[in-house]
Design an enzyme around this catalytic site. Structure first.
Site, short mmCIF file in Angstrom:
data_model
loop_
_atom_site.label_atom_id
_atom_site.label_comp_id
_atom_site.label_asym_id
_atom_site.label_seq_id
_atom_site.Cartn_x
_atom_site.Cartn_y
_atom_site.Cartn_z
N ASP A 73 0.83 -1.20 0.00
CA ASP A 73 0.00 0.00 0.00
C ASP A 73 0.87 1.25 0.00
O ASP A 73 1.78 1.38 0.82
CB ASP A 73 -0.90 0.01 1.25
N TYR A 79 3.17 10.28 -0.77
CA TYR A 79 4.32 9.82 0.02
C TYR A 79 5.61 10.11 -0.74
O TYR A 79 5.78 9.64 -1.86
CB TYR A 79 4.25 8.31 0.28
N HIS A 111 -7.86 9.18 -1.36
CA HIS A 111 -7.08 9.25 -0.12
C HIS A 111 -7.88 9.91 1.01
O HIS A 111 -7.69 9.59 2.18
CB HIS A 111 -5.78 10.01 -0.36
N SER A 151 -10.49 6.05 1.52
CA SER A 151 -9.71 6.19 2.75
C SER A 151 -10.16 7.46 3.46
O SER A 151 -10.40 8.48 2.82
CB SER A 151 -8.22 6.28 2.41
N ASN A 152 -10.27 7.39 4.78
CA ASN A 152 -10.61 8.56 5.60
C ASN A 152 -11.98 9.15 5.28
O ASN A 152 -12.19 10.36 5.40
CB ASN A 152 -9.53 9.65 5.44
N LEU A 209 -0.45 -0.19 14.32
CA LEU A 209 0.38 -0.21 15.53
C LEU A 209 0.39 1.14 16.23
O LEU A 209 1.27 1.42 17.05
CB LEU A 209 1.81 -0.64 15.17
N LYS A 252 7.62 -0.23 22.43
CA LYS A 252 8.92 0.45 22.49
C LYS A 252 8.86 1.74 23.30
O LYS A 252 9.87 2.18 23.88
CB LYS A 252 9.39 0.75 21.06
N TYR A 253 7.67 2.35 23.37
CA TYR A 253 7.55 3.67 24.01
C TYR A 253 6.75 3.54 25.29
O TYR A 253 5.52 3.56 25.28
CB TYR A 253 6.86 4.65 23.05
#
Length: 309
Positions: free
Chosen positions: A43, A48, A121, A151-152, A209, A217-218
């Site tokens: 994707d 980008y 998008h 999307s969105n 994630l 990790k945070y």
């Protein structure tokens, strides 16, 4: 993937990092590892990575196109890309002229003759829905695009788009790409999910994630470093830590880690086709694709639902 006619593995590789935090060598390694691990859909988007100083957009598509030519794997993968957030020839947003120009630019960068799944998008309220739907329909009829997605979009606008497509005999959106994960649930579950179920749509959630927070990790303020740290920081609170605690417990039962379990939770949801996750190294990909082989129990899912609810 809903009624798109496409079938994919239950994890999608996010291409937002390509040409940004993953250079050509790293990007090629990530793509090779993803396909080797059983992944089938990549994707990306024309925008980008226009947010990076000196970039203009199209960097991710260009890297993917180079990999496709170098690897010879075009027929082994499905490519999803998007239009609507990068201005250029034909205007901006979802103006029909912009869609027509943008798809040709994406095809050139990707070095392919078709886009398997082409997303709007984001919604463009300035353009009547019939206009972009007609533009997308023309692309499907021309063979440049196999299926289209949104999307969105909000639930009401997605429902309206389905009605407009049906009334005008146009290709309808068959896949939705929402922001959905263990920490971002309300919008999708309350407004989009009813439309998804009624219309039989495929679902490819992004930020599976939570900007990296669900990797575990945070956990302290001092951990919020690097490009991802700023985004993950919004979840560093009591609720976020409770979710990490639940992920830790479930991960221990499956000899896994929080990232794998967070993705497995999404995969376990009946409405979800495949979550999107990105990686900047082959090692990260190997870790992520392992989520495809985890089967959560009903108790696992209930515990995670409760922690993030």
């Amino acid at each position: 993937m809903g009624n798109s006619g496409l079938a994919i593995a239950p994890l999608v590789l996010g291409g937002n990092v390509f040409g940004w935090t993953a250079d050509r060598a790293a990007g090629f390694a990530v793509l090779d590892a993803f396909v080797a691990g059983g992944g089938t859909m990549i994707d990306t988007a024309d925008v980008y990575s226009a947010w990076v100083p000196g970039h203009v957009g199209g960097e991710s598509e260009t890297l993917i196109g180079e990999w496709l030519r170098h690897s010879g794997r075009r027929d082994d993968v499905l490519i999803a890309t998007k239009v609507g957030m990068l201005a250029g020839d034909g205007g901006d947003g979802l103006a029909p002229a912009r869609i027509a120009a943008a798809v040709d630019a994406s095809l050139r960068r990707l070095g392919t003759d078709r886009i398997d799944l082409y997303f709007a998008h984001r919604d463009d309220p300035a353009v009547p829905l019939a206009e972009p739907l007609d533009a997308f329909d023309r692309l499907v009829r021309a063979g440049k695009v196999r299926a289209i997605g949104a999307s969105n979009f909000t639930g009401p606008r997605l429902d309206e788009a389905a009605n407009v497509a049906a009334a005008n005999g146009l290709t309808a959106f068959s896949v939705v790409q929402p922001h959905y994960n263990l920490l971002e649930r309300t919008d999708f579950e309350t407004t989009l999910l009813p439309v998804v179920r009624e219309r039989g749509l495929g679902v490819m959630p992004y930020y599976g994630l939570a900007a990296g927070f669900l990797t575990g990790k945070y956990r302290r303020t001092v951990d919020l470093t690097g490009v991802r740290g700023a985004g993950a920081g919004q979840y560093l609170n009591a609720r976020g830590l409770a979710v990490l605690g639940a992920l830790d417990l479930v991960a221990a039962r499956h000899a896994a880690n929080p990232a794998r379990i967070a993705l497995a939770w999404l995969m376990a949801k009946p409405c979800i086709t495949a979550p999107i996750a990105s990686a900047t190294s082959a090692a990260q990909v190997t870790d992520l694709v392992a989520a495809m082989h985890i089967t959560l129990t009903a108790d696992d899912i209930a515990a995670l639902d409760a922690a993030g609810g």
